[in-house]
Scaffold this active site. Structure first.
Site, mmCIF file in Angstrom:
data_model
loop_
_atom_site.group_PDB
_atom_site.id
_atom_site.type_symbol
_atom_site.label_atom_id
_atom_site.label_comp_id
_atom_site.label_asym_id
_atom_site.label_seq_id
_atom_site.Cartn_x
_atom_site.Cartn_y
_atom_site.Cartn_z
ATOM 1 N N THR A 83 0.861 -1.174 0.000
ATOM 2 C CA THR A 83 0.000 0.000 0.000
ATOM 3 C C THR A 83 0.898 1.225 0.000
ATOM 4 O OG1 THR A 83 -1.250 1.389 1.572
ATOM 5 C CG2 THR A 83 -0.250 -0.569 2.453
ATOM 6 N N CYS A 198 -2.125 5.229 -5.191
ATOM 7 C CA CYS A 198 -2.851 4.304 -4.324
ATOM 8 C C CYS A 198 -2.923 2.992 -5.091
ATOM 9 C CB CYS A 198 -4.244 4.834 -4.000
ATOM 10 S SG CYS A 198 -5.271 3.633 -3.128
#
Length: 231
Positions: A83, A198
Site C-alpha cells: 500500500t 494508491c
C-alpha cells in the site's frame, strides 16, 4: 531467489494484484514453472482504516511492526508494504527489523525520473496527498515536483478509493471523474504525467486512458521487489 514478506490486506483487492504481479514477473524473468517465494501477512483492513481516519498512526504502526517482525521470524528476507499510504510508517517498520524494506515511493520516483518527466499529478488517499511522507520523498530524494488535486478533487479521489475500489466496486462514472480531474490538473497545474499513488487505482484507470506517462505504483513496486528477490 530471496523470500519476500508481504504486509498486505490494505486492501486485499490490491494485495491480490500484488500476488499475481509478483508471480507473473518472476515467471517472465526465469521462465518455466518458476514463481515468487512469498510470505503474506494480510490484515483485516477495517482495523487499519479505523486507525487511519482517527489519526491513530501510532496504533497502526504497532500493528505493522508486529506483522513485519512475524514475517522476518518466518523467513522473509525483504519486506513489501502492499500500500502507498502505509509507507507513512515505513521508517518505523524498517527500524523494527534487520531485513530491508523495498520502498514504494523510491521505486516510483526512479521510474518517473527515468521517463524524463518532472511534474506528476499525484492521485492517492487523502493521507498520501495531504501529508508529506510521500510527496516530500519524491521532492527531496528524486527532485520531482508532484502536484495534488484541489480540495474538491482530493475528496473525490479519496472517497472513490475507500467507498468503491477497496470494496471491489469499479464504476464508469468514477473513472470519468478521475479522468476529468487529471484533465483539469493538466490545464491548471501543468502536470506532465500521473502517479497512481494508491495501489487500488490500477483497478480504475491506466496508461491506455492518457496520452501522458502514467505510473502504476502497484506494478512498479512489484517489479522493484522482484529485482531485489533475484539480486
Amino acid at each position: 531467489m530471496k523470500t519476500l514478506g508481504l504486509i498486505g490486506g490494505m486492501s486485499w483487492e490490491s494485495t491480490a494484484i500484488y500476488y499475481r504481479l509478483l508471480n507473473e514477473i518472476v515467471r517472465e524473468r526465469l521462465g518455466g514453472l518458476h514463481s515468487a517465494k512469498l510470505l503474506l501477512w494480510s490484515f483485516d483492513f477495517a482495523e487499519i482504516a479505523e486507525r487511519q481516519h482517527a489519526g491513530d498512526w501510532d496504533g497502526a504502526g504497532s500493528l505493522l511492526v508486529d506483522a513485519a517482525r512475524r514475517l522476518e521470524a518466518g523467513g522473509a528476507e525483504g519486506l513489501v508494504i502492499c500500500t502507498n499510504t502505509m509507507h507513512k510508517l515505513a521508517d518505523a517498520v524498517q527500524a523494527a527489523v534487520s531485513i530491508p524494506l523495498i520502498h514504494i515511493a523510491d521505486a516510483t520516483g526512479r521510474a518517473v525520473v527515468k521517463a524524463g518527466v518532472k511534474r506528476p499529478a499525484l492521485l492517492a488517499t487523502r493521507f498520501t496527498m495531504e501529508q508529506d511522507f510521500y510527496r516530500g520523498r519524491l521532492v527531496d530524494k528524486h527532485g520531482l515536483e508532484p502536484v495534488v488535486p484541489n480540495q474538491a478533487g482530493r475528496e473525490m479521489v479519496h472517497k472513490v478509493i475507500y467507498d468503491e475500489l477497496c470494496q471491489g466496486i469499479v464504476r464508469p462514472e468514477s473513472k470519468s471523474a478521475y479522468l476529468d480531474e487529471v484533465g483539469r490538473m493538466r490545464r491548471a497545474d501543468r502536470v506532465d504525467s500521473v502517479i497512481m499513488g494508491c495501489t487500488e487505482i490500477t483497478m480504475l484507470i491506466g496508461q491506455g486512458d492518457f496520452d501522458i506517462p502514467v505510473f502504476d505504483t502497484t506494478r512498479i513496486h512489484a517489479e522493484a521487489a522482484v529485482e531485489f528477490a533475484l539480486s
